[in-house]
Write a protein that holds these residues in place. Structure first.
Motif, PDB file in Angstrom:
ATOM      1  N   THR A  59       0.797  -1.171   0.004  1.00 20.36           N
ATOM      2  CA  THR A  59       0.035  -0.155  -0.054  1.00 20.36           C
ATOM      3  C   THR A  59       0.905   1.287  -0.121  1.00 20.36           C
ATOM      4  O   THR A  59       0.375   2.302  -0.690  1.00 20.36           O
ATOM      5  N   SER A  60       2.046   1.190   0.326  1.00 24.15           N
ATOM      6  CA  SER A  60       2.908   2.157   0.289  1.00 24.15           C
ATOM      7  C   SER A  60       3.937   2.279  -0.722  1.00 24.15           C
ATOM      8  O   SER A  60       4.873   3.041  -0.991  1.00 24.15           O
ATOM      9  N   GLY A  61       3.497   1.533  -2.025  1.00 21.75           N
ATOM     10  CA  GLY A  61       4.230   1.560  -3.141  1.00 21.75           C
ATOM     11  C   GLY A  61       4.486   2.977  -3.895  1.00 21.75           C
ATOM     12  O   GLY A  61       3.643   3.637  -3.798  1.00 21.75           O
ATOM     13  N   GLU A  62       5.699   3.178  -4.406  1.00 28.97           N
ATOM     14  CA  GLU A  62       5.804   4.317  -5.115  1.00 28.97           C
ATOM     15  C   GLU A  62       5.598   4.386  -6.412  1.00 28.97           C
ATOM     16  O   GLU A  62       5.148   5.493  -7.096  1.00 28.97           O
ATOM     17  N   THR A  63       5.230   3.183  -7.004  1.00 28.90           N
ATOM     18  CA  THR A  63       4.583   3.117  -8.390  1.00 28.90           C
ATOM     19  C   THR A  63       3.392   2.304  -8.563  1.00 28.90           C
ATOM     20  O   THR A  63       3.062   1.329  -7.809  1.00 28.90           O
ATOM     21  N   ASN A  64       2.427   2.996  -9.337  1.00 29.17           N
ATOM     22  CA  ASN A  64       1.203   2.600  -9.618  1.00 29.17           C
ATOM     23  C   ASN A  64       1.490   1.194 -10.316  1.00 29.17           C
ATOM     24  O   ASN A  64       2.051   1.317 -11.343  1.00 29.17           O
ATOM     25  N   LEU A  65       0.496   0.203  -9.986  1.00 28.52           N
ATOM     26  CA  LEU A  65       0.629  -1.040 -10.591  1.00 28.52           C
ATOM     27  C   LEU A  65       0.497  -1.049 -12.204  1.00 28.52           C
ATOM     28  O   LEU A  65       0.983  -1.582 -12.988  1.00 28.52           O
ATOM     29  N   TRP A  66      -0.490   0.063 -12.766  1.00 25.60           N
ATOM     30  CA  TRP A  66      -0.775   0.276 -14.004  1.00 25.60           C
ATOM     31  C   TRP A  66       0.334   0.851 -14.886  1.00 25.60           C
ATOM     32  O   TRP A  66       0.504   0.668 -16.105  1.00 25.60           O
ATOM     33  N   ARG A  96       1.969  -0.490  -6.039  1.00 28.57           N
ATOM     34  CA  ARG A  96       0.685  -0.280  -5.244  1.00 28.57           C
ATOM     35  C   ARG A  96      -0.580  -0.448  -6.110  1.00 28.57           C
ATOM     36  O   ARG A  96      -0.374  -0.056  -7.332  1.00 28.57           O
ATOM     37  N   ILE A  97      -1.651  -0.965  -5.684  1.00 30.48           N
ATOM     38  CA  ILE A  97      -2.806  -0.845  -6.307  1.00 30.48           C
ATOM     39  C   ILE A  97      -3.873   0.227  -6.082  1.00 30.48           C
ATOM     40  O   ILE A  97      -4.039   0.463  -4.909  1.00 30.48           O
ATOM     41  N   PRO A  98      -3.942   1.198  -6.953  1.00 32.41           N
ATOM     42  CA  PRO A  98      -4.726   2.345  -6.389  1.00 32.41           C
ATOM     43  C   PRO A  98      -6.287   1.989  -6.039  1.00 32.41           C
ATOM     44  O   PRO A  98      -6.672   1.218  -6.915  1.00 32.41           O
ATOM     45  N   ILE A  99      -6.672   2.312  -4.981  1.00 33.45           N
ATOM     46  CA  ILE A  99      -7.925   2.180  -4.301  1.00 33.45           C
ATOM     47  C   ILE A  99      -8.642   3.564  -4.220  1.00 33.45           C
ATOM     48  O   ILE A  99      -7.911   4.531  -3.777  1.00 33.45           O
ATOM     49  N   CYS A 100     -10.010   3.551  -3.845  1.00 33.62           N
ATOM     50  CA  CYS A 100     -10.612   4.649  -3.716  1.00 33.62           C
ATOM     51  C   CYS A 100     -10.452   5.063  -2.098  1.00 33.62           C
ATOM     52  O   CYS A 100     -10.551   4.345  -1.244  1.00 33.62           O
ATOM     53  N   PRO A 101      -9.974   6.278  -2.010  1.00 32.11           N
ATOM     54  CA  PRO A 101      -9.758   6.887  -0.570  1.00 32.11           C
ATOM     55  C   PRO A 101     -11.214   7.060   0.143  1.00 32.11           C
ATOM     56  O   PRO A 101     -12.246   7.145  -0.437  1.00 32.11           O
ATOM     57  N   PRO A 102     -11.209   6.981   1.288  1.00 40.70           N
ATOM     58  CA  PRO A 102     -10.300   6.542   2.509  1.00 40.70           C
ATOM     59  C   PRO A 102      -9.993   5.236   2.671  1.00 40.70           C
ATOM     60  O   PRO A 102      -9.268   4.953   3.680  1.00 40.70           O
TER      61      PRO A 102
END
Length: 171
Positions: free
Chosen positions: A88-95, A127-133
């Motif tokens: 979840t703290s990855g600096e690169t978006n999976l896509w 990281r896999i981007p997901i909807c906040p929060p």
């Protein structure tokens, strides 16, 4: 699919939950991906919950077991495989990440992820981007998304005939 043909390896770092690990192994079998468990795990491979979640798919996959992170890391370095940590703290978006054949995709413990030393050993953290929060996906779901994206990038997603697998039961 033989181990030499498997395009990726999915490694579980000290998994806590037998059912999640079994389901992840089932996913690996379905997608033709190698699997590894880095000990200590919170269960035994013979655990009925692990076997139930993996179903009969576990017989179709070789699950490598590494006694410790240090032994796994020695194997990985000797094998010259890149380590891609899903966090979840990855600096690169999976896509946005370009997977390469032979990559090791690592997922952490359900309860605590991976320690800083393991994160720092990774060649990259995605990281896999997901909807906040919201904070995170289930580790098995995240692993499946990452495997599917990695296979998509190299054109190796499995193809079912006429949309149905030959081994799928009729409904």
């Amino acid at each position: 699919m033989s181990d030499d043909d498997a395009p990726y390896l999915l490694a579980l770092y000290e998994p806590d939950i037998a059912q999640n690990a079994g389901a992840i192994m089932r996913t690996c079998a379905c997608f033709g991906v190698e699997a590894a468990i880095i000990e200590p795990a919170g269960f035994r491979i013979a655990d009925s919950r692990f076997r139930r979640a993996g179903m009969d798919y576990l017989s179709g996959i070789r699950i490598a077991s590494h006694d410790s992170w240090a032994k796994f890391e020695t194997w990985r370095i000797e094998s010259q495989r890149r380590l891609v940590l899903l966090t979840t703290s990855g600096e690169t978006n999976l896509w946005d990440f370009a997977f390469a054949r032979g990559d090791v995709i690592l997922v952490g413990r359900e309860s605590a992820g991976v320690p800083k030393s393991v994160s720092e050993a990774a060649d990259t953290r995605v990281r896999i981007p997901i909807c906040p929060p919201l904070r995170s996906l289930n580790v098995g779901v995240a692993a499946t998304i990452a495997i599917a994206e990695a296979l998509r990038q190299i054109g190796q997603l499995p193809q079912a005939e006429a949309g149905v697998s030959k081994s799928a039961p009729a409904l």
